[in-house]
Design an enzyme around this catalytic site. Structure first.
Site, PDB file in Angstrom:
ATOM      1  N   HIS A  64       0.825  -1.213   0.000  1.00 41.44           N
ATOM      2  CA  HIS A  64       0.000   0.000   0.000  1.00 41.44           C
ATOM      3  C   HIS A  64       0.853   1.254   0.000  1.00 41.44           C
ATOM      4  O   HIS A  64       1.900   1.333   0.644  1.00 41.44           O
ATOM      5  CB  HIS A  64      -1.022  -0.013   1.142  1.00 41.44           C
ATOM      6  CG  HIS A  64      -0.474   0.127   2.527  1.00 41.44           C
ATOM      7  ND1 HIS A  64      -0.297   1.353   3.141  1.00 41.44           N
ATOM      8  CD2 HIS A  64      -0.113  -0.790   3.451  1.00 41.44           C
ATOM      9  CE1 HIS A  64       0.152   1.180   4.365  1.00 41.44           C
ATOM     10  NE2 HIS A  64       0.281  -0.110   4.588  1.00 41.44           N
ATOM     11  N   ASP A 179       5.707   2.410   6.722  1.00 34.10           N
ATOM     12  CA  ASP A 179       4.426   1.730   6.554  1.00 34.10           C
ATOM     13  C   ASP A 179       3.611   2.527   5.532  1.00 34.10           C
ATOM     14  O   ASP A 179       2.970   3.511   5.898  1.00 34.10           O
ATOM     15  CB  ASP A 179       3.717   1.664   7.909  1.00 34.10           C
ATOM     16  CG  ASP A 179       2.425   0.886   7.879  1.00 34.10           C
ATOM     17  OD1 ASP A 179       2.110   0.257   6.863  1.00 34.10           O
ATOM     18  OD2 ASP A 179       1.714   0.919   8.900  1.00 34.10           O
ATOM     19  N   GLU A 211      -5.219   1.884   2.373  1.00 35.66           N
ATOM     20  CA  GLU A 211      -5.139   0.689   3.222  1.00 35.66           C
ATOM     21  C   GLU A 211      -5.370   1.038   4.680  1.00 35.66           C
ATOM     22  O   GLU A 211      -6.006   0.289   5.428  1.00 35.66           O
ATOM     23  CB  GLU A 211      -3.767   0.016   3.043  1.00 35.66           C
ATOM     24  CG  GLU A 211      -3.624  -1.344   3.734  1.00 35.66           C
ATOM     25  CD  GLU A 211      -2.999  -1.283   5.115  1.00 35.66           C
ATOM     26  OE1 GLU A 211      -2.805  -2.344   5.737  1.00 35.66           O
ATOM     27  OE2 GLU A 211      -2.704  -0.164   5.595  1.00 35.66           O
ATOM     28  N   GLU A 212      -4.834   2.177   5.092  1.00 33.93           N
ATOM     29  CA  GLU A 212      -4.878   2.553   6.506  1.00 33.93           C
ATOM     30  C   GLU A 212      -6.273   2.922   6.992  1.00 33.93           C
ATOM     31  O   GLU A 212      -6.499   3.058   8.196  1.00 33.93           O
ATOM     32  CB  GLU A 212      -3.924   3.725   6.762  1.00 33.93           C
ATOM     33  CG  GLU A 212      -2.455   3.414   6.516  1.00 33.93           C
ATOM     34  CD  GLU A 212      -1.842   2.486   7.557  1.00 33.93           C
ATOM     35  OE1 GLU A 212      -2.569   2.059   8.469  1.00 33.93           O
ATOM     36  OE2 GLU A 212      -0.641   2.198   7.450  1.00 33.93           O
ATOM     37  N   ASP A 234       4.529  -5.639   3.485  1.00 30.84           N
ATOM     38  CA  ASP A 234       4.192  -4.598   4.454  1.00 30.84           C
ATOM     39  C   ASP A 234       5.232  -4.606   5.565  1.00 30.84           C
ATOM     40  O   ASP A 234       6.246  -5.304   5.475  1.00 30.84           O
ATOM     41  CB  ASP A 234       2.778  -4.833   5.012  1.00 30.84           C
ATOM     42  CG  ASP A 234       2.045  -3.547   5.345  1.00 30.84           C
ATOM     43  OD1 ASP A 234       2.645  -2.670   6.001  1.00 30.84           O
ATOM     44  OD2 ASP A 234       0.858  -3.417   4.972  1.00 30.84           O
ATOM     45  N   HIS A 322       3.676   3.481  12.954  1.00 34.00           N
ATOM     46  CA  HIS A 322       2.607   4.465  13.136  1.00 34.00           C
ATOM     47  C   HIS A 322       3.076   5.631  14.011  1.00 34.00           C
ATOM     48  O   HIS A 322       2.434   6.011  14.992  1.00 34.00           O
ATOM     49  CB  HIS A 322       1.343   3.807  13.694  1.00 34.00           C
ATOM     50  CG  HIS A 322       0.563   3.072  12.647  1.00 34.00           C
ATOM     51  ND1 HIS A 322      -0.805   3.152  12.529  1.00 34.00           N
ATOM     52  CD2 HIS A 322       0.967   2.259  11.639  1.00 34.00           C
ATOM     53  CE1 HIS A 322      -1.211   2.411  11.505  1.00 34.00           C
ATOM     54  NE2 HIS A 322      -0.136   1.866  10.954  1.00 34.00           N
TER      55      HIS A 322
END
Length: 357
Positions: A64, A179, A211-212, A234, A322
């Protein structure tokens, strides 16, 4: 910097939060244009077709493109910005971090703020502040000043963090958006390795969007690819930091790529999982097996396409996911590229047909 470091720098420093992936979309499309025929879905996912010796099986390799970020929710009369998080932001990763508001007339830099602790009651000073009580400060003193700077409701807000080579013996990198820009870099690097090679299938490299916020680009792009098997690239959970117990995670930085044997949206196809394990063993690649008990990957929707798609997640161990600054190790990256490239070479018609026997 070598070629890989320049690629990681370009990808991680690009802008592209969920729904606003235009910047990273253009970069991925440019790289894909050197590797095969490029198309896409109507949400913004980018698809590159790399033909081998056979039209089938159709191999989907997905990463992603979106990173976590924010969106302007409202502007207060005093000139502060309230925001909506796009993606999962732990409260403790946000305070005092720089961000960039991308307006129609240019970029505006700000910082995520909270009520000043020296003005709070003592019992409130050490509490974690919730997102709803945070704001972004661009140095304005009125709503009019914010609007004059070009900021409006709906503008995307992107973390500020440059790609940095850390000063340790083994090549180690820190950046925002690993990410999943690291997955995008693995995807590009693997497809470069396979360019001009007679792999026994047709390979579809896909940079997915959103995606998130719910695996949305995976949901639409899989309809166009109609894959026979899928490999998701990922970042992976990691347990080598203080506060994590051995029975929670044993994955470590520098321990090789992760094979995710469980996440909340998917249990991998068992024969494909075992093929990854045996391939890693043949190549003397250290492989870390781990679970993700909170969250999921694009494979969560891809493996449910039509009657089902054998799917596996290969991930890169990443510290501080994150957040504005995550850390990866180069050896893990290079081994992940080697592993997925070797896996694609093995996925001929007979092998793929046998995955669901």
């Amino acid at each position: 910097m070598d070629k890989t470091e320049l690629l990681l720098k370009e990808l991680t420093e690009a802008s592209g939060i969920p729904g606003y992936e235009g910047g990273i979309h253009c970069i991925m499309k440019r790289h894909f244009g050197k590797l095969g025929e490029v198309s896409g879905d109507k949400l913004g996912s980018v698809i590159c077709v790399q033909k081998g010796t056979q039209a089938a099986p159709r191999i989907l390799m997905a990463a992603h493109m979106d990173e976590i970020g924010f969106m302007v929710k409202l502007i207060t009369q005093e000139g502060f910005l309230k925001f909506v998080p796009l993606g999962g932001w732990p409260n403790q990763h946000m305070v005092a971090q720089r961000v960039c508001i991308e307006t129609s007339i240019g970029q505006v830099v700000g910082v995520i703020g909270t009520p000043p602790p020296h003005l709070l009651p003592e019992k409130e000073r050490n509490k974690t502040i919730d997102k709803k009580d945070m704001y972004i400060d661009i140095g304005a003193t009125s709503k009019a000043e914010v609007e004059a700077a070009g900021v409006k409701v709906g503008d995307p807000i992107v973390p500020i963090s440059e790609f940095t080579v850390l000063s340790v013996k083994q090549p180690t990198y820190m950046a925002k958006a690993f990410d999943d820009r690291v997955g995008c870099a693995i995807l590009i690097s693997a497809m470069e390795s396979l360019t001009g090679e007679d792999h026994p299938n047709t390979l579809f490299g896909v940079g997915t969007v959103q995606e998130e916020v719910g695996l949305r680009g995976a949901t639409t792009s899989v309809e166009l690819v109609a894959p026979d098997v899928a490999i998701i690239l990922d970042i992976g959970p990691i347990g080598d930091v203080p506060g994590i117990k051995a029975d929670e995670s044993v994955t470590r930085l520098g321990g090789g790529p992760n094979l995710v044997v469980y996440d909340t949206r998917m249990i991998p196809n068992l024969k494909l999982r075992d093929l990854v394990i045996s391939t890693a063993k043949e190549l003397n690649i250290p492989l870390q097996l781990d679970t993700l008990e909170f969250g999921g990957y694009d494979g969560g929707v891809i493996h449910l396409y039509k009657s089902g798609v054998p799917t596996v997640v290969i991930a890169l161990p990443t510290r501080h996911a994150h957040s504005h600054n995550s850390i990866i190790r180069r050896d893990d990256f290079d081994l992940a590229v080697l592993l997925v490239t070797a896996l694609v070479r093995k996925l001929d018609e007979a092998t793929v047909a046998g995955l669901c026997d």
